[in-house]
Design an enzyme around this catalytic site. Structure first.
Site, PDB file in Angstrom:
ATOM      1  N   GLY A  72       0.851  -1.163  -0.027  1.00 17.55           N
ATOM      2  CA  GLY A  72       0.029  -0.013  -0.068  1.00 17.55           C
ATOM      3  C   GLY A  72       0.721   1.194   0.005  1.00 17.55           C
ATOM      4  O   GLY A  72       2.050   1.206   0.398  1.00 17.55           O
ATOM      5  N   CYS A  73       0.311   2.334  -0.314  1.00 12.13           N
ATOM      6  CA  CYS A  73       1.057   3.628  -0.621  1.00 12.13           C
ATOM      7  C   CYS A  73       1.542   3.871   0.771  1.00 12.13           C
ATOM      8  O   CYS A  73       2.712   4.446   1.092  1.00 12.13           O
ATOM      9  CB  CYS A  73       0.383   4.583  -1.227  1.00 12.13           C
ATOM     10  SG  CYS A  73      -1.401   4.825  -0.694  1.00 12.13           S
ATOM     11  N   TYR A  74       0.589   4.049   1.919  1.00  9.01           N
ATOM     12  CA  TYR A  74       1.016   4.457   2.944  1.00  9.01           C
ATOM     13  C   TYR A  74       2.171   3.586   3.570  1.00  9.01           C
ATOM     14  O   TYR A  74       2.901   4.238   4.436  1.00  9.01           O
ATOM     15  CB  TYR A  74      -0.306   4.585   4.186  1.00  9.01           C
ATOM     16  CG  TYR A  74      -1.221   5.800   3.703  1.00  9.01           C
ATOM     17  CD1 TYR A  74      -0.687   7.210   3.875  1.00  9.01           C
ATOM     18  CD2 TYR A  74      -2.528   5.571   3.718  1.00  9.01           C
ATOM     19  CE1 TYR A  74      -1.462   8.031   3.630  1.00  9.01           C
ATOM     20  CE2 TYR A  74      -3.338   6.712   3.594  1.00  9.01           C
ATOM     21  CZ  TYR A  74      -2.929   7.857   3.566  1.00  9.01           C
ATOM     22  OH  TYR A  74      -3.711   8.999   3.537  1.00  9.01           O
TER      23      TYR A  74
ATOM     24  N   THR B 145       4.276   1.860   2.191  1.00 10.81           N
ATOM     25  CA  THR B 145       5.616   2.061   1.436  1.00 10.81           C
ATOM     26  C   THR B 145       6.359   3.177   2.485  1.00 10.81           C
ATOM     27  O   THR B 145       7.457   3.065   2.688  1.00 10.81           O
ATOM     28  CB  THR B 145       5.483   2.661   0.305  1.00 10.81           C
ATOM     29  OG1 THR B 145       4.742   1.359  -0.622  1.00 10.81           O
ATOM     30  CG2 THR B 145       6.609   2.903  -0.589  1.00 10.81           C
ATOM     31  N   SER B 146       5.753   4.437   2.421  1.00 10.57           N
ATOM     32  CA  SER B 146       6.417   5.280   3.127  1.00 10.57           C
ATOM     33  C   SER B 146       6.667   5.116   4.547  1.00 10.57           C
ATOM     34  O   SER B 146       7.627   5.563   5.295  1.00 10.57           O
ATOM     35  CB  SER B 146       5.680   6.588   3.128  1.00 10.57           C
ATOM     36  OG  SER B 146       4.269   6.668   3.608  1.00 10.57           O
TER      37      SER B 146
END
Length: 347
Positions: free
Chosen positions: A145-147, A149-150
């Site tokens: 997921g994008c969140y 990943t960070s």
């Protein structure tokens, strides 16, 4: 080496971003481009920025249309990928940009997604310890997921080096509106978003919480508990994550900021896409827009004994499509950076 690639969900933001990157990939021939409700439409009507593919007609997302390719990207809603993936040939590299195959814990999947767990695939974040080896030769890959990943890029070096305590991790992320997808929603129209910020999924309710905990726990070798709060900000793309955790004393003494920083330097100094910025320079989402890069900075708050790491990515590129293409490159033995040598866009 030339590979044939099919992309499903091509009318959405994630599918469009996958196509944007693949269009510049030196080893790729783009085959079937599919959608569901938009099947029969010309791609240029829905993704006008993809000039080289504008005349292509979207086919229906079926197993028959996706079969016969070396690689299939599934940019479908959560819960829609597993059924199609199960019917594709075992030798086809299937890369799922949805959540269906990310979680290792079936009960966590059922709690947050409300359906049967489809199983766990190799995780497409190569910068995590051991993940490159897990991706080499893989024919099934789950894009993070994008969140997560960070968040995982921000804190993994600390947990992998036993520098952080596992029971008081707080992560707050600000995301652009494209992270919510392309479907029309009242809370995402311009009049609601412009000039305003808002939280959502507060109190542990966001679906990415178990994924973040899973990744940090794997790095730490023990369960990590995370309080995660996402916020919506008035921009189209980008994520700025601020992640904090208490620092673990080492042999009865306090850890120094230099020791903390060295752990992140050692983790990312040779990475092509993840960068610890020089001291005093802080990340901005604009600096990574449209690119597969992640930039971060850390500080040690000695008053509270916490490390604070801020990380910026483009949610559609490093957070989704870029990570997917990077993982494909590793799986097939291609240059890891192929198709991804894009810098940020400014101003």
């Amino acid at each position: 080496m030339t590979i044939s690639v099919a992309v499903s969900g091509a009318s959405g933001y994630a599918g469009g971003e996958v196509l944007r990157l693949l269009a510049g990939h030196p080893n790729v021939t783009i085959g079937a481009i599919t959608a569901h409700s938009n099947a029969g439409s010309r791609l240029g009507e829905l993704q006008p920025h993809l000039h080289g593919l504008a005349s292509r007609i979207l086919e229906d997302t079926t197993v028959e249309n996706l079969s016969g390719h070396d690689v299939v990207f599934l940019a479908l809603p959560h819960g829609a990928s597993a059924e199609i993936a199960a019917q594709l040939p075992a030798g086809t590299v299937v890369i799922d940009a949805g959540a269906d195959h990310r979680l290792q814990d079936a009960s966590a999947w059922e709690k947050f997604y409300g359906s049967a767990h489809a199983g766990t695939w190799p995780y497409g974040l190569p910068e995590l310890p051991g993940q490159r080896e897990a991706l080499k030769g893989a024919t099934r890959i789950a894009v993070p997921g994008c969140y997560p990943t960070s968040a995982l890029l921000a804190l993994t070096p600390g947990f992998a080096n036993n520098l952080l305590l596992p029971d008081d991790v707080v992560i707050v992320s600000a995301s652009g509106t494209s992270g919510a997808g392309k479907a029309a929603k009242i809370n995402l129209i311009g009049a609601e978003v412009m000039g305003s910020m808002s939280p959502y999924g507060v109190g542990g309710g966001h679906r990415h919480t178990p994924e973040i905990e899973q990744g940090l726990s794997n790095a730490a070798g023990e369960p990590v508990t995370v309080s995660f709060t996402p916020t919506l900000v008035p921009m189209s793309r980008g994520i700025l994550t601020t992640a904090t955790a208490k620092v673990r004393p080492q042999a009865g003494r306090s850890v120094t900021e230099a020791e903390l920083r060295q752990a992140w330097v050692d983790a990312y100094d040779d990475e092509p896409f993840v960068h610890l910025l020089p001291e005093g320079q802080w990340p901005t989402t604009k600096s990574v827009q449209g690119s597969n890069h992640a930039v971060m900075q850390l500080a040690f708050d000695q008053h509270t004994g916490r490390v604070i790491v801020t990380c910026a990515i483009d949610n559609l590129t490093k957070g989704t499509a870029g990570g997917a293409v990077q993982s494909m490159n590793i799986a097939l033995g291609l240059d890891e950076t192929a198709g991804l040598n894009l810098q940020g866009v400014a101003p």
